[in-house]
Design a protein around this motif. Structure first.
Motif, short mmCIF file in Angstrom:
data_model
loop_
_atom_site.label_atom_id
_atom_site.label_comp_id
_atom_site.label_asym_id
_atom_site.label_seq_id
_atom_site.Cartn_x
_atom_site.Cartn_y
_atom_site.Cartn_z
N GLU A 78 -5.46 -12.69 -0.72
CA GLU A 78 -4.27 -13.04 -1.51
C GLU A 78 -3.02 -12.50 -0.83
O GLU A 78 -2.97 -11.32 -0.44
CB GLU A 78 -4.39 -12.48 -2.93
N LEU A 79 -2.05 -13.34 -0.70
CA LEU A 79 -0.80 -12.94 -0.05
C LEU A 79 0.06 -12.15 -1.04
O LEU A 79 0.21 -12.54 -2.21
CB LEU A 79 -0.02 -14.18 0.43
N ASN A 80 0.62 -11.06 -0.54
CA ASN A 80 1.53 -10.25 -1.36
C ASN A 80 2.93 -10.88 -1.30
O ASN A 80 3.70 -10.65 -0.37
CB ASN A 80 1.57 -8.81 -0.84
N SER A 81 3.25 -11.67 -2.31
CA SER A 81 4.53 -12.40 -2.31
C SER A 81 5.71 -11.45 -2.42
O SER A 81 6.77 -11.69 -1.80
CB SER A 81 4.56 -13.42 -3.45
N CYS A 82 5.56 -10.38 -3.18
CA CYS A 82 6.68 -9.43 -3.34
C CYS A 82 7.02 -8.77 -2.00
O CYS A 82 8.20 -8.63 -1.64
CB CYS A 82 6.32 -8.38 -4.38
N GLU A 83 5.99 -8.37 -1.28
CA GLU A 83 6.22 -7.74 0.03
C GLU A 83 6.85 -8.74 0.99
O GLU A 83 7.73 -8.38 1.79
CB GLU A 83 4.89 -7.22 0.58
N LEU A 84 6.43 -10.02 0.91
CA LEU A 84 7.04 -11.04 1.75
C LEU A 84 8.51 -11.24 1.40
O LEU A 84 9.35 -11.36 2.31
CB LEU A 84 6.26 -12.36 1.60
#
Length: 587
Positions: free
Chosen positions: A156-162
């Motif tokens: 799962e991609l960490n959208s917040c970190e992106l």
């Protein structure tokens, strides 16, 4: 994306790689070599004459991209035939030229992706980048590509970190360049703890799905992931691995796809609908076919939107006879971004308009406050002016009252004077009575009569003159009264200006009244004198008659039995006409 636009993106990288001085121009010799290589990889018949003619040595110097475009369009891009060349070889040629100058992996070999994986990411970047130069990929597409790679690795991609990374990274033209994107991937910030082999397999899978399957053989592309599905008979919910192809939506027991549980054939009669949350499930939607309705639930709203959009696109492509899914998905995402930007711009414009309206409202309120303050000042000034006028009016009224009292006092004094005059007249009457008693001489009485007649004429003349003067004075008095009324009206409007004039008029009026009173007094005095003269005249006439009778008696004694004769002759006969004239004048 058409073939020409896709080829131009890769050629643009090759051209900028040859621009060593970053002046926007490339030497003719380098463009000649580049054109020759493009002929080769694009399987275009060589035209050595046109090549030498266009790039012959002369004094024109380097050629800009705009100067190279006419030759590129005429002799290369116009001659490209779809399916006649290997797209990967063309991309490798352009990648080799640009990577040599711009791609800088970790020298210690700690890069997350290999050189071949970087090439595939470069191809994916070109496909997803915006159709404007310099080429950039917007943050939404960056997140989309990274999410697909993470999904292929079951991560799962960490959208917040992106989002944090994208907010800190300087972005030109509203997005990341391909070199910024590769540096971000090689940093390992979003792929930490994952082996390079797994990353390579994921990049290869996404590359095959987007590039190869999207390529010019027009194979079917795929969308896949876990969804909850509701059974038809037992009506229970089960988690299944779904895979979308242009003509069918298949679902399996797990992501290994060893046990296929079923499939949904997609055609132009199918449709997708969003359902409200119920039975403890949220983010629900359904796929309706001509024979059955399939209910599914996504993990979040965004996943549901992606699936519904992908399925709708696949159904639309089936209805239109097309087989390119990712192109339509990309176009849909672009349209959604444009709509969001339009809504954002409209919101900003509305905010700006509201701000302007608020500023205008504040300005109007300030103007209103100024107007209210000015009104208050005007009311204060008006009250002061009204008070000042009231004071002036009261002062003028007091002045008029004083003048009126003075006039009353003058009238009282005049009445007292008239009493004195009447006393004087009474004394004169007594004197006249004394004169009546004087019966000294007839000649003296006659002289008094003549003198009385002369005095009467003079008095009558004086009386007529006084009457004329009285009438003139009355006219002047009326005129002065009218002027006084007019001045009083004007004084009410401009009391301060006409105050002095009204005082002068009042003085004139007083003087005229005094003169009128004096004229009246003189007239009364003359009347009294006339009356006295008349009484004297009557007395004199009586005396004359008396003396005539006495003289007649003396001259003609009355005998016994004699008739009474009218003595018409004698000494006083000559006075009869005079007495007759006197009596007629009195009548």
């Amino acid at each position: 994306m058409d073939l020409r636009a896709e080829l131009l993106k890769s050629i643009w990288y090759a051209f900028t790689a040859l621009d060593v001085e970053k002046s926007g121009k490339v030497s003719k010799s380098q463009l000649k070599v580049l054109s020759h290589n493009l002929y080769t990889v694009l399987c275009i018949p060589h035209d050595p004459v046109a090549l030498e003619e266009h790039f012959r040595d002369d004094d024109d110097g380097p050629v800009s991209s705009q100067g190279y475009m006419p030759y590129l369009n005429k002799y290369i891009l116009d001659k490209v035939e779809e399916g006649a060349f290997v797209k990967e070889n063309f991309d490798e040629l352009c990648w080799t030229l640009t990577a040599k100058k711009n791609y800088k992996p970790d020298r210690n070999g700690n890069s997350v992706v290999s050189h071949q994986d970087a090439f595939k990411l470069w191809c994916l970047f070109n496909f997803l980048s915006e159709d404007k130069y310099p080429l950039v990929m917007v943050p939404d597409e960056v997140e989309y590509l990274l999410k697909k790679i993470c999904t292929a690795m079951n991560v799962e991609l960490n959208s917040c970190e992106l989002d944090d990374y994208l907010s800190q990274e300087p972005q030109g033209q509203g997005g990341l360049t391909v070199w910024q994107f590769l540096d971000m991937v090689n940093s390992g910030r979003f792929l930490r703890g994952i082996e390079q082999e797994a990353i390579s397999m994921a990049v290869e899978e996404v590359y095959q799905e987007v590039i190869e399957d999207h390529g010019f053989d027009l194979h079917v592309s795929r969308v896949q992931g876990y969804l909850w599905k509701r059974g038809q008979l037992r009506r229970n919910w089960s988690e299944r691995w779904f895979m979308l192809k242009p003509s069918v939506l298949s679902y399996y027991m797990s992501e290994e796809r060893k046990e296929k549980k079923g499939s949904i054939a997609l055609d132009k009669h199918c449709c997708v609908e969003v359902l409200p949350d119920r039975d403890g499930k949220r983010c629900m939607f359904c796929v309706k076919t001509s024979s059955r309705t399939y209910e599914m639930s996504a993990s979040d709203t965004r996943q549901r939107q992606e699936w519904t959009l992908a399925i709708q696109t696949a159904i639309r492509l089936q209805a239109e006879g097309k087989k390119s899914l990712h192109k339509d998905l990309k176009q849909k995402r672009r349209e959604q971004r444009e709509q969001r930007e339009q809504r954002k711009a409209a919101k900003e414009e509305e905010t700006q308009r509201l701000k302007q309206l608020q500023e205008e409202k504040e300005r109007k309120l300030q103007e209103l406050e100024l107007l209210k303050e000015a009104q208050r000042q005007a009311e204060i000034l008006l009250k002061e002016e009204e008070q000042r006028r009231r004071q002036q009016h009261e002062e003028m009224q007091r002045t008029l009252e004083i003048q009126l009292r003075e006039a009353e006092q003058a009238r009282a004094s005049m009445q007292a004077e008239m009493v004195l005059k009447e006393a004087e007249a009474e004394r004169q009457r007594k004197r006249i009575l004394e004169l009546e008693d004087m019966q000294e001489r007839l000649q003296e009485a006659l002289q008094q009569e003549v003198k009385a007649r002369q005095d009467e004429e003079a008095v009558r003349y004086a009386q007529a003159r006084l009457l004329a003067e009285e009438e003139e004075k009355l006219k002047q008095l009326m005129k002065l009264k009218e002027e006084q009324e007019e001045y009083i009206i004007k004084t009410q409007r401009e009391k301060q200006v006409l105050k002095q004039e009204m005082e002068n008029k009042n003085k004139c009026l007083e003087e005229a009244q005094k003169q009128l009173e004096e004229v009246r007094v003189n007239r009364q005095r003359v009347d009294q004198d006339v009356m006295a003269a008349q009484r004297k005249l009557r007395q004199a006439s009586t005396n004359v008659k008396h003396w005539n009778v006495q003289m007649n008696r003396l001259m003609h004694p009355i005998g016994p039995g004699d008739k009474r004769t009218n003595v018409s002759g004698g000494v006083f006969a000559g006075y009869q006409p005079l007495l007759s004239r006197r009596d007629s004048s009195f009548k």
